[in-house]
Design a protein around this motif. Sequence first.
Motif, PDB file in Angstrom:
ATOM      1  N   ARG A 139       0.800  -1.228   0.000  1.00  0.00           N
ATOM      2  CA  ARG A 139       0.000   0.000   0.000  1.00  0.00           C
ATOM      3  C   ARG A 139       0.834   1.280   0.000  1.00  0.00           C
ATOM      4  N   THR A 140       2.120   1.152   0.255  1.00  0.00           N
ATOM      5  CA  THR A 140       2.982   2.330   0.366  1.00  0.00           C
ATOM      6  C   THR A 140       3.085   3.070  -0.968  1.00  0.00           C
ATOM      7  N   LEU A 141       3.011   4.388  -0.896  1.00  0.00           N
ATOM      8  CA  LEU A 141       3.156   5.238  -2.077  1.00  0.00           C
ATOM      9  C   LEU A 141       4.243   6.268  -1.831  1.00  0.00           C
ATOM     10  N   PRO A 142       4.959   6.694  -2.883  1.00  0.00           N
ATOM     11  CA  PRO A 142       5.908   7.794  -2.700  1.00  0.00           C
ATOM     12  C   PRO A 142       5.135   9.091  -2.480  1.00  0.00           C
ATOM     13  N   MET A 143       5.739  10.047  -1.804  1.00  0.00           N
ATOM     14  CA  MET A 143       5.069  11.298  -1.492  1.00  0.00           C
ATOM     15  C   MET A 143       4.613  12.025  -2.757  1.00  0.00           C
ATOM     16  N   SER A 144       5.405  11.933  -3.810  1.00  0.00           N
ATOM     17  CA  SER A 144       5.032  12.597  -5.058  1.00  0.00           C
ATOM     18  C   SER A 144       3.709  12.061  -5.598  1.00  0.00           C
ATOM     19  N   GLU A 145       3.498  10.748  -5.469  1.00  0.00           N
ATOM     20  CA  GLU A 145       2.259  10.129  -5.940  1.00  0.00           C
ATOM     21  C   GLU A 145       1.090  10.493  -5.030  1.00  0.00           C
ATOM     22  N   ILE A 146       1.332  10.552  -3.728  1.00  0.00           N
ATOM     23  CA  ILE A 146       0.280  10.948  -2.784  1.00  0.00           C
ATOM     24  C   ILE A 146      -0.213  12.355  -3.094  1.00  0.00           C
ATOM     25  N   LEU A 147       0.702  13.286  -3.313  1.00  0.00           N
ATOM     26  CA  LEU A 147       0.326  14.673  -3.615  1.00  0.00           C
ATOM     27  C   LEU A 147      -0.456  14.753  -4.923  1.00  0.00           C
TER      28      LEU A 147
END
Length: 264
Positions: free
Chosen positions: A59-67
């Motif tokens: 489930r982990t996403l990079p911060m760039s993808e979250i934003l």
Amino acid sequence: MATKKVIKATPGKMIYHNMEFIDSDVGRPIRIIAEFMGPSLIFAEEGVKNTIVFFGSARTLPMSEILKRRKKCKNAKELERLKKLESVAEYYDAARELGAKLGRWANKQHKGFAIMTGGGPGIMEAGNRGANDVGTSSVGLNIKLPFEQHPNPYIDDELNLQFRYFFIRKYWFMKMAKALVVFPGGFGTLDEMFELLTLIQTKKYGDRMPVVIFGKKYWNKVINWKHLADTGMIDKDDLKLFHFCDSVDDAYNVITTALEKTME
């Protein structure tokens, strides 16, 4: 009352060519043997002899993808989920960086090393992505699930394996493993980590390998390791079976130093 489906013979064909039979309950032993034996031929063909295994959340996403997703999202529940994932987003980038750094090291060894993950999204994707960034063999052991799991695009086509059975998939995680990195994750990550630690603790796994548990802050909230030892549930020496690391450089040094000693 439902009638039991009858598997019919296919005229002129061997029974093991009948997919209805292979997919049935009575065909289960054949499916198990196929998953148990088949990967060895693939790994031999692709020259994979040793692996560095990455475990961690799908489930982990990079911060760039979250934003990026937050800008487009209007669903309150999804926005709440993305907010929660912000606290562990750093681990995606760390896994990718470590995969690349270990990949460069592996490329110099000429020992058939590959980066291996569970093949899905999240931390698994990050580990495969790091290997892919530097041209290291990138293995994904996917598992057939009703949700979450799908092959990430950074696995080598020839090393993108699909499993039906968890226990055989675990066997292949361990079969060629020379090091293990465990990033933050949930039930699946805990299951995989503790099974391997149990095998090492009980000396059922042949060689002692470096085990890195990445993200001490996260893991100390999830598991009270000291309490396990203080109550006698494990020996204090069992806490030496693994290393906590909070930086890519530290994890890299722990793993490569241990592996280079075994190759001397």
